[in-house]
Design a protein around this motif. Structure first.
Motif, short mmCIF file in Angstrom:
data_model
loop_
_atom_site.label_atom_id
_atom_site.label_comp_id
_atom_site.label_asym_id
_atom_site.label_seq_id
_atom_site.Cartn_x
_atom_site.Cartn_y
_atom_site.Cartn_z
N VAL A 1 7.96 -13.32 -2.58
CA VAL A 1 6.86 -14.26 -2.84
C VAL A 1 5.56 -13.69 -2.30
O VAL A 1 4.52 -13.75 -2.98
CB VAL A 1 7.18 -15.63 -2.20
N HIS A 2 5.57 -13.15 -1.11
CA HIS A 2 4.35 -12.60 -0.52
C HIS A 2 3.87 -11.36 -1.28
O HIS A 2 2.66 -11.14 -1.38
CB HIS A 2 4.59 -12.25 0.96
N ARG A 3 4.80 -10.57 -1.81
CA ARG A 3 4.39 -9.42 -2.62
C ARG A 3 3.70 -9.87 -3.89
O ARG A 3 2.81 -9.19 -4.39
CB ARG A 3 5.60 -8.56 -2.98
N ALA B 1 -2.13 0.72 2.92
CA ALA B 1 -0.66 0.65 2.97
C ALA B 1 -0.15 -0.54 3.76
O ALA B 1 1.07 -0.80 3.76
CB ALA B 1 -0.11 1.94 3.57
N GLU B 2 -1.02 -1.31 4.41
CA GLU B 2 -0.57 -2.41 5.27
C GLU B 2 0.39 -3.37 4.57
O GLU B 2 1.44 -3.73 5.13
CB GLU B 2 -1.77 -3.17 5.83
N PRO B 3 0.11 -3.84 3.34
CA PRO B 3 1.04 -4.80 2.73
C PRO B 3 2.41 -4.23 2.39
O PRO B 3 3.33 -4.99 2.08
CB PRO B 3 0.30 -5.22 1.44
N LEU B 4 2.55 -2.91 2.43
CA LEU B 4 3.83 -2.31 2.05
C LEU B 4 4.93 -2.55 3.08
O LEU B 4 6.09 -2.21 2.84
CB LEU B 4 3.65 -0.80 1.83
N HIS B 5 4.58 -3.18 4.21
CA HIS B 5 5.64 -3.55 5.15
C HIS B 5 6.57 -4.59 4.51
O HIS B 5 7.72 -4.77 4.93
CB HIS B 5 5.05 -4.12 6.44
N ARG C 1 1.75 -4.24 -6.11
CA ARG C 1 1.86 -4.59 -7.52
C ARG C 1 2.09 -6.10 -7.70
O ARG C 1 3.12 -6.54 -8.21
CB ARG C 1 2.98 -3.79 -8.19
N PRO C 2 1.12 -6.89 -7.26
CA PRO C 2 1.28 -8.35 -7.28
C PRO C 2 1.13 -8.92 -8.68
O PRO C 2 0.70 -8.24 -9.62
CB PRO C 2 0.14 -8.83 -6.38
N ARG C 3 1.45 -10.21 -8.81
CA ARG C 3 1.25 -10.92 -10.06
C ARG C 3 -0.04 -11.74 -10.03
O ARG C 3 -0.63 -12.00 -11.07
CB ARG C 3 2.44 -11.87 -10.32
#
Length: 552
Positions: A359-361, A385-389, A442-444
């Motif tokens: 959901v967060h991605r 790159a922070e959100p890639l965690h 790669r969010p929606r």
């Protein structure tokens, strides 16, 4: 002539910033100084105030009522600042002392410059608060800056600037971060004060509509030089310099948008991404008395809407209407009191483990101030790159680097930029980096909270083009939060108007703005500055003045 700049030149550590700037301001006249970030507008104001940074050298002349400010010592300039020259700064919170009441801060200048008792200065400060619309019943001089809204703080800064009735008022981007209704009030207040006291005014802004509305004459700056100047109406009607024409084109720019783009690899573009039903969010309020019952402020009151794949939806409203609270709830940063929120069919508050990370991605955010959301000690590669965690265990170090490089490439930067630090980029480039960080998972859906409000018109046009192209290329959906109605009109298909925590009107963007049905929407549209409307009004005023002068 009240104030003049004659061949003003400024160098900082050997780099030439201003290159022979010249202009005049008469009593009762407003000169609009327009240009992109870094063109030298604010440096011109700082030179007039004698507040240039260390390492700066200045040459030329700055006569105020015949007295050259550049020839005065610092002690003499201290007597002039606030007394004969007042300045309204762009960010009022940094211009105000956080540990002193607003009444004390206004009274301080009156006490030192006017040589009156502190009691008299305090009474004049209270009168000034009334003058700028902060009535004693609503906002007293005993409040601190953090207890006021952005518009109220800007009014306090204006009160400080006019406290001693200066000859010259310098307003440096005085309405950049304000919503349209507060902006209209602040501009009307400045115009009223200038007319009433016959002040000269130097208005610095990147908003051509604001300048057309306020300024009698306009000077356009580029790279430390004035490339074109003249009376407002005739200048905008006959722009001759290529840079001036480029600014005008950027201010009217509308990005080309694909109609309901389809995300690659998917068969339909009507997939439901976000569903909100009867959402309510409230906050506890401090007690006025010890035995008083706890109170809560309801910021979001029963909001419902949907966003589908590929849609671009705008959210507009005044400061304090609940936009940011709603955005934090949609990002699952704050839980609602009641109602439901569904992202890709999942409740982000009850989801756990991989489902919650998915959901967060799917939903990422672009903040208003990218520099404030970056760690200045981290290189851009690490920032992006922070959100890639959220994808740990799914991608390795090599793929992570590829993801960062791809995200930077998609926003018009290069993979080599990953090794640089945030301070090495311009404001527009930092906003592109913020968008790259939002894209890396790669969010929606991307929630963009005032992503272009602090950018000048040409950079704003570039960022809007970027958002539109990414939507078409990647099938992104946007929730675009902004107080700038022209930006919302340019980038969105539908718009929601929020007032008092409720959605009071929703529909196709053109329909809502061209034919508003709700009184609040009509008020917002009427308050929004428009270049064509401002120029037409100024032509009418100029014609009226000419008629008055011909009347015997």
């Amino acid at each position: 002539m009240l104030f003049q700049a004659r061949d003003l030149r400024v160098e900082i550590h050997g780099k030439q910033i201003l290159k022979g700037v010249s202009f005049d301001i008469a009593a009762g006249e407003t000169l609009g100084l327009v240009g992109e970030s870094g063109s030298g507008k604010s440096m011109t104001a700082l030179a007039a105030m004698g507040l240039l940074p260390h390492g700066a050298t200045v040459a030329g002349q700055l006569p105020l009522n015949g007295q050259d400010l550049l020839q005065l010592r610092e002690a003499e300039m201290c007597k002039l600042r606030g007394r004969r020259i007042g300045m309204v700064f762009q960010e009022p919170m940094t211009a105000l002392n956080p540990v002193r009441t607003i009444g004390d801060q206004i009274a301080e200048g009156i006490f030192w410059h006017m040589r009156v008792s502190r009691a008299v200065a305090a009474e004049r400060a209270r009168t000034l608060l009334d003058r700028v619309g902060l009535t004693r019943a609503r906002v007293t001089g005993e409040r601190y800056p953090h207890q006021l809204s952005g518009g109220q703080r800007q009014r306090v800064v204006i009160a400080m600037a006019i406290a001693c009735r200066p000859d010259l008022l310098i307003a440096d981007e005085p309405t950049t971060a304000l919503d349209v209704t507060i902006q209209a009030q602040i501009l009307a207040l400045i115009q009223e004060i200038v007319d009433e006291n016959r002040m000269g005014c130097l208005l610095i802004s990147h908003d051509l509509a604001v300048v057309a509305q306020m300024a009698d004459r306009v000077a356009i700056m580029r790279e430390g030089e004035i490339v074109e100047s003249g009376p407002t109406v005739s200048l905008f009607a006959n722009l001759t310099h290529p840079y001036s024409r480029a600014l005008m084109a950027a201010s009217n720019h509308v990005p080309i948008r694909a109609r309901r783009p389809i995300r690659p690899g998917r068969a339909a573009s009507d997939e439901l991404l976000l569903s909100v039903r009867d959402l309510v969010r409230s906050y506890p309020q401090p007690r006025k008395r010890f035995f008083e019952k706890p109170r809560r402020l309801t910021a979001v009151k029963g909001v419902s809407f949907d966003i589908r794949a590929g849609q671009s939806v705008g959210l507009v409203g005044e400061s304090g209407c609940g936009k940011s609270t709603l955005a934090r709830t949609l990002l699952a940063l704050e839980a609602p009191d009641s109602g439901t929120l569904s992202v890709l069919g999942r409740d982000p508050f009850s989801a756990r483990g991989d489902a919650r990370e998915a959901v967060h991605r799917a939903v990422q955010v672009v903040f208003q101030d990218p520099y404030g959301s970056f760690n200045p000690r981290h290189r851009i590669g690490r920032v992006v790159a922070e959100p890639l965690h959220l994808m740990r265990g799914e991608i390795g170090p090599s793929e992570k680097r590829d993801r960062v490089a791809q995200a930077l490439s998609e926003v018009g930067l290069s993979a080599e930029d990953a090794s640089k630090y945030p301070h090495e980029f311009s404001g527009g480039q930092r906003q592109r980096i913020a968008i790259a960080r939002a894209l890396v998972t790669r969010p929606r859906l991307i929630i963009a909270d005032e992503p272009v409000s602090a950018l000048d018109v040409s950079i704003r046009a570039q960022v809007l083009d970027l958002l539109a192209s990414l939507r078409a290329k990647l099938g992104l959906a946007y929730l675009f939060i902004s107080h700038d109605l022209s930006v919302v009109r340019a980038i969105t298909d539908e718009v929601m108007v929020m007032n008092g925590g409720k959605i009071v009107e929703r529909g196709r963007t053109a329909r809502v703005f061209d034919h508003p049905r709700h009184p609040y929407t009509r008020m917002l549209v009427a308050a929004a500055p428009d270049l064509k409307t401002a120029l037409a009004a100024r032509r009418a005023r100029d014609a009226e003045r000419q008629g008055d002068t011909k009347t015997p």
